[in-house]
Design a protein around this motif. Structure first.
Motif, mmCIF file in Angstrom:
data_model
loop_
_atom_site.group_PDB
_atom_site.id
_atom_site.type_symbol
_atom_site.label_atom_id
_atom_site.label_comp_id
_atom_site.label_asym_id
_atom_site.label_seq_id
_atom_site.Cartn_x
_atom_site.Cartn_y
_atom_site.Cartn_z
ATOM 1 N N ASN A 130 48.209 -16.714 -19.325
ATOM 2 C CA ASN A 130 49.738 -16.764 -20.223
ATOM 3 C C ASN A 130 49.425 -17.567 -21.367
ATOM 4 N N SER A 183 54.663 -10.477 -24.332
ATOM 5 C CA SER A 183 54.644 -10.054 -25.486
ATOM 6 C C SER A 183 54.576 -8.334 -25.599
ATOM 7 N N ASP A 223 51.489 -19.727 -24.144
ATOM 8 C CA ASP A 223 52.706 -19.932 -24.618
ATOM 9 C C ASP A 223 52.932 -20.155 -26.309
ATOM 10 N N TYR A 229 50.886 -13.806 -24.313
ATOM 11 C CA TYR A 229 52.230 -14.292 -23.573
ATOM 12 C C TYR A 229 52.613 -13.109 -22.802
#
Lengths: 216, 218
Positions: B32, B11, B34, B8
């Motif tokens: 990415n 993160s 999710d 993410y």
């Protein structure tokens, strides 16, 4: 001057270091730090281990090191050619997978295992505190979920970092052996995990740790 | 083939790896994941990271997870480029590096990360209420450990000596969130604050603090 291990006979982190010293056939002198006398929080102790935790080592040249896994890594790297070999792989990718397995052990296994054994065994015995059964259940469920993942990993490979035994596997022994006696049976019931753990428990290095520290 | 970082973009643990990639000038593609729609729990993700967590790295088919293992791998593989000395190689200095990292994980990250999750990540989720007592207990634990850091950092510039290492940088992604969680344990300790200001002023953190971006197009 022989290596000195400063720790406590009931401390799993102390057992972890002794286990690796045994695997690498490194002689050592054990010096007991008395928890009852709060020796681990004394000013002279804090000079060596500023967090007031056990164990630490004083190597044969006076070098002080703490954190059981840092000590184990240092010993295994310093003595690659004696005792059990290959405990820290040197090939770059195998080495990366080794460190991956160690961080898995620290965050997914050691964290809940250390906390649940503290709550169940240490807190009532030494701190006279009330046991939080809901917390114990939560930690047991966490261990069950994590060891289910371990079971999938160990279905495809013999050990946690691949086909060879490494320190990452051995690190599980000191807390691992405390789980079944408090009713957390994953290490003896999940098929691949129990195959893996049983083999670790039978290693001479661990049997010698049990003898040295009178572990049941 | 360019490194692929699956995480993410915001993160905490993903940023740890991204800091290392920037420090070593290693280009990478951010893919990415999710986490809010559970992308990290689907079977194709679990095949790569069986614990269902971000980040993981794909280095030309070699899959690696655990942010500190990834960072160690990158810093070692690209030792000769970017910032030097982030992982000391001399045996005793290397041992002190690993000492500092294992200490960080259990003494600092454990309470601080959980405190940040409790206070900041539960708030926006309907039905989840931050447990203030639990938060306070975590911060009390953290404060005791940061008192030790205060002593260590009164004698030397960084955690293992006077040169910065990854052991210092690993702290940034979660300690930086403490003020937003209402905790000033870092700022209120002069040496810890000095150290933290130093490491967060580095280009690597500035590049990822507001979100990880690819440094290579795909």
């Amino acid at each position: 001057m022989v290596l000195k291990l400063y720790g406590n006979a009931v401390s799993p982190c102390t057992h972890r270091v002794a286990l690796v010293l045994n695997e690498k056939e490194v002689p050592f002198e054990f010096h007991s730090i008395e928890f009852a006398k709060i020796e681990h929080k004394s000013p002279s102790y804090l000079e060596k281990q500023p967090f007031g935790q056990v164990p630490y080592i004083e190597d044969d040249d006076g070098f002080i090191l703490y954190e059981s896994r840092a000590i184990a890594l240092y010993i295994a790297t310093k003595y690659p050619d004696q005792g059990t070999k290959g405990l820290v792989p040197t090939d770059p990718k195998a080495n990366a997978l080794f460190h991956q397995a160690v961080y898995v052990e620290v965050t997914h296994f050691d964290d809940p295992a250390a906390k649940v054994t503290f709550e169940k065994n240490v807190k009532p015995k030494y701190f006279k505190g009330p046991v939080d059964e809901a917390y114990i259940e939560k930690l047991s469920n966490t261990l069950d979920a994590k060891l289910s993942v371990y079971d999938k990993i160990l279905e495809k490979q013999k050990y946690l970092a691949g086909e060879e035994l490494t320190l990452a596997d051995l690190y599980h022994l000191p807390y691992g052996v405390q789980l079944a006696p408090i009713g957390i049976k994953n290490l003896v019931e999940k098929p691949n995990v129990s195959r893996w753990f049983k083999e670790l428990e039978e290693r001479k290095s661990w049997l010698d740790v049990k003898k040295t520290f009178n572990i049941q | 083939m360019v490194l692929k970082l699956y995480t993410y973009y915001n993160s905490i643990n993903g940023k740890r790896v991204a800091i290392t990639l920037h420090e070593k000038n290693v280009p990478f593609e951010l893919h990415n994941v999710d986490v809010f729609t559970g992308e990290h729990k689907v079977s194709t993700f679990l095949e790569k990271q069986p614990f269902g967590q971000v980040p993981y790295l794909d280095d030309d088919g070699f899959i690696l997870y655990e942010s500190r293992a990834i960072s160690l791998y990158i810093a070692t593989k690209y030792a000769d480029q970017g910032n030097q000395g982030l992982i000391p190689t001399e045996p005793k200095a290397n041992a002190l590096f690993h000492q500092a990292v294992y200490s960080e994980v259990t003494n600092i990250e454990d309470p601080a990360y959980k405190a940040v999750v409790e206070k900041l990540f539960k708030k926006p989720v309907p039905g989840l209420v931050p447990d203030e007592e639990f938060f306070k207990k975590l911060i009390t634990g953290l404060d005791g450990k940061l008192d030790v850091y205060e002593k260590i950092l009164s004698k030397q510039k960084y955690l293992i000596g006077n040169e910065v290492t990854l052991a210092d940088l690993y702290h940034i992604p979660y300690l930086s969130l403490l003020p937003a969680a209402g905790c000033h344990s870092v700022d209120s300790r002069p040496n810890v604050a000095r150290w933290f200001k130093d490491i967060t002023s580095r280009k690597s953190w500035q590049a990822v603090k507001d979100g990880i971006k690819s440094t290579s197009t795909y």
